[in-house]
Design an enzyme around this catalytic site. Structure first.
Site, short mmCIF file in Angstrom:
data_model
loop_
_atom_site.label_atom_id
_atom_site.label_comp_id
_atom_site.label_asym_id
_atom_site.label_seq_id
_atom_site.Cartn_x
_atom_site.Cartn_y
_atom_site.Cartn_z
N ASP A 146 -48.32 -24.39 45.51
CA ASP A 146 -48.49 -24.91 44.07
C ASP A 146 -48.81 -26.40 43.99
OD1 ASP A 146 -46.72 -22.37 42.44
OD2 ASP A 146 -48.68 -22.26 43.42
N LYS A 194 -41.58 -23.16 34.49
CA LYS A 194 -42.16 -22.04 34.22
C LYS A 194 -42.07 -20.71 35.30
CE LYS A 194 -46.94 -21.61 35.83
NZ LYS A 194 -47.19 -20.40 36.49
N ASN A 195 -42.12 -20.81 36.38
CA ASN A 195 -41.77 -19.95 37.28
C ASN A 195 -40.55 -19.33 37.49
OD1 ASN A 195 -44.76 -19.87 37.68
ND2 ASN A 195 -44.72 -21.09 39.76
N CYS A 229 -57.53 -12.96 40.61
CA CYS A 229 -56.87 -14.41 40.28
C CYS A 229 -57.99 -15.29 40.84
CB CYS A 229 -55.68 -14.38 41.19
SG CYS A 229 -54.90 -16.17 40.54
N ARG A 255 -50.68 -12.37 35.66
CA ARG A 255 -50.12 -11.52 36.72
C ARG A 255 -48.69 -11.55 36.91
NH1 ARG A 255 -50.57 -10.14 41.92
NH2 ARG A 255 -48.68 -10.82 43.00
N ARG A 267 -51.64 -23.29 30.49
CA ARG A 267 -50.67 -22.04 31.13
C ARG A 267 -49.44 -22.88 31.56
NH1 ARG A 267 -53.85 -17.61 34.13
NH2 ARG A 267 -51.57 -16.77 34.33
N ILE A 320 -50.43 -19.50 52.45
CA ILE A 320 -50.15 -18.62 51.55
C ILE A 320 -51.30 -17.88 50.87
CG2 ILE A 320 -49.00 -18.15 49.33
CD1 ILE A 320 -46.70 -19.27 51.09
N ARG A 374 -54.44 -11.01 44.99
CA ARG A 374 -53.03 -11.27 44.95
C ARG A 374 -52.53 -9.57 44.83
NH1 ARG A 374 -51.66 -15.78 40.89
NH2 ARG A 374 -49.70 -15.69 41.89
N PRO A 375 -52.14 -9.07 45.95
CA PRO A 375 -51.84 -7.60 45.80
C PRO A 375 -50.26 -7.58 45.17
CG PRO A 375 -51.68 -8.38 48.13
CD PRO A 375 -52.37 -9.55 47.31
N VAL A 376 -49.99 -6.35 44.81
CA VAL A 376 -48.65 -5.91 44.25
C VAL A 376 -48.14 -5.06 45.25
CG1 VAL A 376 -49.15 -6.73 42.05
CG2 VAL A 376 -49.70 -4.47 42.76
N ASP A 377 -48.63 -4.60 46.38
CA ASP A 377 -48.21 -3.66 47.38
C ASP A 377 -46.62 -3.73 47.54
OD1 ASP A 377 -49.04 -5.92 48.72
OD2 ASP A 377 -48.49 -4.83 50.57
N LEU A 378 -46.02 -4.84 47.88
CA LEU A 378 -44.80 -5.28 47.75
C LEU A 378 -43.74 -4.93 47.00
CD1 LEU A 378 -44.99 -8.52 49.95
CD2 LEU A 378 -44.65 -6.03 50.79
C1 EPZ Z 1 -45.47 -17.14 42.74
O1 EPZ Z 1 -46.32 -15.96 42.52
C2 EPZ Z 1 -45.61 -18.32 41.85
N1 EPZ Z 1 -45.96 -17.60 40.39
C3 EPZ Z 1 -47.21 -18.78 42.17
O2 EPZ Z 1 -47.36 -19.90 41.32
C4 EPZ Z 1 -46.95 -19.31 43.53
O3 EPZ Z 1 -48.25 -19.71 43.87
C5 EPZ Z 1 -46.57 -17.98 44.42
O4 EPZ Z 1 -45.51 -17.63 44.06
C6 EPZ Z 1 -46.43 -18.49 45.94
O5 EPZ Z 1 -45.50 -19.55 46.18
C7 EPZ Z 1 -44.75 -17.23 39.63
O6 EPZ Z 1 -43.69 -17.52 40.12
C8 EPZ Z 1 -44.89 -16.83 38.22
P1 EPZ Z 1 -45.66 -14.06 45.91
P2 EPZ Z 1 -45.94 -14.52 43.32
O7 EPZ Z 1 -45.49 -12.84 45.65
O8 EPZ Z 1 -44.54 -14.37 43.04
C9 EPZ Z 1 -48.54 -12.13 48.97
C10 EPZ Z 1 -48.53 -21.44 39.62
O9 EPZ Z 1 -49.23 -22.13 40.12
N2 EPZ Z 1 -48.21 -10.68 48.46
O10 EPZ Z 1 -44.43 -15.12 46.60
O11 EPZ Z 1 -47.12 -13.70 42.80
C11 EPZ Z 1 -49.52 -12.81 48.09
O12 EPZ Z 1 -50.70 -12.35 48.31
C12 EPZ Z 1 -48.50 -19.82 40.55
O13 EPZ Z 1 -47.56 -21.45 38.97
C13 EPZ Z 1 -48.28 -9.40 49.09
O14 EPZ Z 1 -49.30 -9.47 49.80
O15 EPZ Z 1 -46.20 -14.83 44.92
C14 EPZ Z 1 -49.22 -14.22 48.76
O16 EPZ Z 1 -49.99 -14.33 49.77
C15 EPZ Z 1 -49.71 -19.38 41.12
N3 EPZ Z 1 -48.17 -8.42 48.19
C16 EPZ Z 1 -47.89 -13.99 49.14
O17 EPZ Z 1 -47.23 -12.96 49.48
C17 EPZ Z 1 -47.36 -8.30 47.29
O18 EPZ Z 1 -47.02 -7.47 46.83
C18 EPZ Z 1 -46.76 -14.87 48.15
O19 EPZ Z 1 -47.05 -14.16 47.30
C19 EPZ Z 1 -47.01 -9.47 46.64
C20 EPZ Z 1 -47.46 -10.76 47.25
#
Ligand code: EPZ
Length: 422
Positions: free
Chosen positions: A308, A22-23, A117, A93, A400, A330, A122-126
């Site tokens: 996960d 999925k991911n 969530c 998301r 999902r 995380i 789960r911010p999107v600032d990055l």
């Molecule tokens: C991916 O989400 C996975 N989803 C998630 O799996 C998984 O839990 C997560 O990575 C962590 O491994 C998909 O790939 C679709 P990140 P993603 O951006 O990309 C912080 C599942 O169960 N962050 O790597 O959204 C964030 O809060 C799902 O299948 C910021 O601060 O994760 C987290 O602490 C749930 N700012 C860390 O980074 C940002 O802009 C890692 O998040 C983005 C993220």
């Protein structure tokens, strides 16, 4: 809404095959937007999240049609909209993965901010930082990320976040950089194999990307990309979930398509818990014996222990012969499964980001409720081990990310029935 009715206490045994990841697949579906024409993805899992991403693409004017049980053809020829609407993005998301591709192709993108969530912010600032670094102008207007970039210019970008790299932001940056002018170097890129799989797909489209799987990814922008055919990697989180099903029931379960490289730390932790783990060419086999030994687990970005798999391991360790300590590196609040496991008799005390699990001899069936995808999986695993009947409610969370979970579990000898909630 559906629920699972599980009659626990049966040892699982047999072989199941892993689904497509999925991911890995979700960002690949967004990457199809980078080229005009038909991109075909194979080994695509039949999941609600995949259908949601297909709806996002359709809302932009693309078509997404199943050409086989696990083959999805995405035609982006008639994509002319660049707004990913709230009523679709709020469902998932990961829809934000269209931000980079839309900017790269149309130099404009309007993507609804994802909702919250179940396990904390789960911010999107990055993601926003990533496209801004390449020259995009970004405003937040009415709950939407409104981005426009007359030009996208490559540069060195550091993707460090509070919990380390971001998988989604690394993907968005790579996809925007693929059609930018010049070279982009992503420092502190996410190293997950799903990101490396996306790199391989982008290369199949003609992108010049190197370093997938490492913490530094280099993208040399090109004029245009072409559609491709690509086979998605197998889902290692799903695979490991079924391996834990074998361990938690004291059974003997093999998963074809489980990758001992991806799961090496997971396998080491299972073995440390006293589970027999055999990694072969085409998969991994586990033989469980209860009680398992208690463990210390800290989740971290790859190659650390996957967050996960944390809820599923918490379920397993609720039947350990002692005290386990689980630290979420995380998502500090990712413990919604703890009180529900408690309803089954587990002793899990949570002080974010840590859970202390005092193992018990037995779990007993009860009504429990899934709150998110992996928490739901953890409750199913506990129900398989519990004495008596367990009802896991709101299993739309599970649908999902797990294709036909009840069928796979029943093929291993479990008693799991999908039923309408009262
Ligand atoms: C991916 O989400 C996975 N989803 C998630 O799996 C998984 O839990 C997560 O990575 C962590 O491994 C998909 O790939 C679709 P990140 P993603 O951006 O990309 C912080 C599942 O169960 N962050 O790597 O959204 C964030 O809060 C799902 O299948 C910021 O601060 O994760 C987290 O602490 C749930 N700012 C860390 O980074 C940002 O802009 C890692 O998040 C983005 C993220």
């Amino acid at each position: 809404m559906d629920k699972f009715v599980i009659r626990g206490g049966r040892r699982l045994s047999g072989v199941v095959a892993a689904q497509g990841s999925k991911n890995a697949c979700l960002p690949m579906m967004a990457a199809a937007l980078l080229a005009e024409g038909v991109t075909t993805l194979r080994n695509v899992p039949r999941l609600a999240d995949i259908e949601t991403m297909a709806d996002v693409l359709r809302s932009l004017g693309a078509t997404a049609e199943w050409e086989g049980p696990h083959e999805l053809a995405i035609d982006t020829t008639s994509v002319e909209r660049y707004v990913a609407p709230y009523d679709v993005v709020r469902r998932m998301r990961a829809s934000i993965a269209v931000l980079g591709p839309l900017l790269a192709r149309f130099r404009r993108a309007e993507v609804s901010l994802p909702g919250g969530c179940a396990f904390g912010p789960r911010p999107v600032d990055l993601h926003i930082k990533a496209v801004k670094e390449l020259g995009a102008k970004v405003d937040l207007r009415g709950g939407y990320i409104v981005a426009q970039a007359p030009a996208l210019k490559g540069k060195r970008v550091n993707m460090t976040g509070p919990a380390g790299p971001s998988r989604g932001a690394t993907a968005n940056l790579m996809m925007a950089a693929a059609l930018a002018e010049g070279v982009t170097v992503i420092e502190n890129a996410a190293r997950e194999p799903e990101v490396a799989d996306l790199v391989n797909m982008l290369r199949a489209m003609g992108a010049q990307v190197d370093g997938g799987g490492s913490s530094e990814i280099t993208v040399a922008g090109v004029e245009h990309l072409k559609p491709c055919e690509y086979e998605v990697m197998n889902d290692q989180i799903e695979a490991a979930t079924y391996l834990i099903a074998g361990a938690i029931t004291g059974g003997d379960v093999a998963v074809e398509g489980a990758d001992a490289g991806y799961l090496s730390l997971f396998d080491e932790r299972l073995a440390a818990a006293g589970v027999t783990v055999e990694a072969g060419g085409d998969g991994i086999r586990v033989r469980g014996s209860l009680p398992v030994a208690p463990l210390e687990i800290r989740t971290a970005p790859f190659p650390g222990f996957p967050t996960d798999l944390q809820p599923q391991m918490t379920a397993l360790l609720s039947l350990a012969s002692g005290r386990s300590v689980i630290v979420e590196g995380i998502y500090p609040d990712r413990f919604n499964h703890a009180p529900e496991l408690g309803r089954l008799g587990a002793h899990v005390e949570v002080t974010p980001p840590t859970a202390v699990v005092n193992g018990v001899h037995r779990l007993y069936g009860a009504y429990v409720m899934a709150s998110d995808l992996r928490a739901g999986a953890a409750l199913v695993l506990a129900g398989l081990a519990a004495e008596g009947e367990t009802n896991v409610r709101r299993i739309y969370h599970i649908d999902r990310g797990y294709e036909r979970m009840e069928d796979k579990l029943m093929s291993l000898g479990a008693s799991v029935e999908r039923a309408q909630e009262e």
